[in-house]
Design a protein around this motif. Structure first.
Motif, PDB file in Angstrom:
ATOM      1  N   SER A 256      29.846  -8.296 -22.022  1.00 18.86           N
ATOM      2  CA  SER A 256      30.525  -8.081 -20.863  1.00 18.86           C
ATOM      3  C   SER A 256      29.260  -8.338 -19.786  1.00 18.86           C
ATOM      4  O   SER A 256      27.897  -8.203 -20.314  1.00 18.86           O
ATOM      5  N   LEU A 257      29.286  -8.301 -18.382  1.00 23.87           N
ATOM      6  CA  LEU A 257      29.090  -8.463 -17.571  1.00 23.87           C
ATOM      7  C   LEU A 257      28.479  -6.776 -16.853  1.00 23.87           C
ATOM      8  O   LEU A 257      29.313  -6.222 -16.843  1.00 23.87           O
ATOM      9  N   ASP A 258      26.806  -7.202 -16.572  1.00 28.42           N
ATOM     10  CA  ASP A 258      27.117  -5.663 -16.096  1.00 28.42           C
ATOM     11  C   ASP A 258      26.331  -5.773 -14.760  1.00 28.42           C
ATOM     12  O   ASP A 258      25.040  -6.661 -14.438  1.00 28.42           O
ATOM     13  N   ARG A 259      26.689  -5.656 -13.078  1.00 31.19           N
ATOM     14  CA  ARG A 259      26.484  -5.772 -11.992  1.00 31.19           C
ATOM     15  C   ARG A 259      25.970  -4.380 -11.485  1.00 31.19           C
ATOM     16  O   ARG A 259      25.616  -4.999 -10.395  1.00 31.19           O
ATOM     17  N   THR A 260      25.071  -3.546 -12.464  1.00 31.97           N
ATOM     18  CA  THR A 260      24.344  -2.978 -11.892  1.00 31.97           C
ATOM     19  C   THR A 260      23.423  -2.762 -13.029  1.00 31.97           C
ATOM     20  O   THR A 260      22.298  -1.737 -12.328  1.00 31.97           O
TER      21      THR A 260
END
Length: 391
Positions: A256-260
């Protein structure tokens, strides 16, 4: 959405064994040396250029304009949870909801692709499906990606077949991509797909190609190209493969991508059954928003920035949001669980909160919505939910 009860257990303490989530043979949860997890970046696939001169291009928007399957919105219940879900087409002529030939696995959305939450103004979901047929390897169609247009009413989708450009006796050609595709992450014009034992395969969304009809995949004997009667193909542009891996090597089960995080990052996790005596881990790699590639050194090696041994059996997907993890766990033919956890703290288990067969996960930071999907035959849904209802 409503949430009734959570079972809080003494898990994930760095000092306590994982008595309920893992096999008795496994060790305690602990932070790992992230520098042990390295990936070697390949160059851009050299066969894309010659093929792009022979095949007409299509944009993501053109694929969405040509959707040919409709989804159905409906309410789906888990234990203590309700979802306004969508299910795949189930008609007399086409049955994604109940087929055993293909299984859905990975999910990512336009909120992963761009921070604004849309791709060229459209709300889009991508879902990977792998060919599950018992056929000779040469006949396996590999992986297809459902491009779901969420701005249509109802949601509608069309498939694009993944292909790998290669040299076929000195001539540029393409073939199917035979991986499980257990997780995907869409970032800009790059689509990252996990290859269980071999890291990432990356696909270039600026190079979607239109092909002719035909049962074969690649060059046709009479000229032109086909892709098992799919109208579009998406080519593999590069790979990231394990370099000097630890033992056992990390299993790329989902992503998954974590944009935080700063910079943005990809989080990989491992599916393992209860019988497995080795670790279950999360590993994170940073990603460069300017070129959509993993951040590497001068030798083209990407070193992980964080790694943790968690030892949860049957993990199928996970999102990391501001340091908190949300994990989907399958339970065979029974409902799945949602586990929430902050590293170093106790975990919370929403037992049975997901329908049977939960898989990969994705998070939309713009709306605070989390997504997962299910693979069970006659129980295949895309499930949005609000994670703030989870402790």
């Amino acid at each position: 959405m409503y949430f009734q009860s959570l079972l809080r257990s003494l898990l994930f303490s760095p000092l306590l064994p994982l008595l309920f989530l893992s096999s008795p043979a496994t060790t305690t949860a602990q932070k790992l040396d992230e520098t042990a997890f390295k990936l070697k970046e390949s160059g851009y696939n050299q066969y894309i250029a010659p093929l792009s001169q022979l095949l007409p291009k299509a944009s993501v928007l053109e694929v969405l304009a040509a959707t040919n399957h409709d989804m159905v919105a409906l309410d789906v219940l888990g234990l203590g949870m309700s979802y306004r879900a969508t299910r795949w087409e189930n008609s007399a002529s086409f049955n994604d909801f109940g087929t055993t030939s293909w299984y859905p696995q990975g999910i990512s959305t336009s909120a992963d692709a761009y921070d604004v939450g849309t791709y060229e103004g459209k709300r889009v979901t991508l879902v990977s499906w792998y060919d599950n047929r018992d056929v000779p390897a040469a006949e396996n169609k590999g992986v297809r990606i459902a491009f779901v247009d969420r701005d249509k009413s109802p949601d509608a989708y069309r498939y694009v077949l993944l292909v790998e450009p290669y040299s076929n006796a000195g001539t540029a050609d393409f073939r199917s991509v035979k991986v499980h595709a257990g997780g995907i992450a869409w970032y800009g014009n790059s689509l990252y797909i996990v290859d269980t034992d071999n890291g990432f395969r990356v696909f270039d969304l600026t190079q979607i190609w239109k092909v002719e009809t035909g049962d074969g995949i690649g060059r046709k004997a009479g000229g032109g190209f086909s892709a098992a009667n799919y109208a579009y193909v998406l080519p593999q542009s590069r790979t990231y493969t394990p370099a000097d891996p630890p033992s056992p090597g990390i299993r790329f089960s989902f992503v998954s991508l974590d944009r935080t995080t700063t910079p943005d990052s990809l989080v990989v996790g491992e599916y393992q059954p209860a019988s497995f005596t080795g670790p279950r881990r999360f590993v994170r790699w940073s990603i460069d928003y300017t070129n959509r590639q993993l951040i590497t050194n001068s030798a083209g090696v990407a070193t992980a920035t964080w790694a943790y041994q968690v030892n949860i059996d049957r993990m199928q997907g996970a999102n990391s949001v501001n340091g908190k993890f949300y994990i989907s766990r399958s339970n065979g033919g029974s409902n799945g669980d949602i586990i929430s956890w902050v590293p170093g703290n106790l975990a919370n288990i929403a037992g049975g909160a997901l329908p049977e067969g939960p898989e990969d996960m994705s998070y939309d930071k713009t709306t605070g919505t989390m997504y997962t999907l299910t693979e069970a035959v006659n129980g295949r849904y895309i499930l949005p939910f609000d994670p703030t209802g989870l402790p």
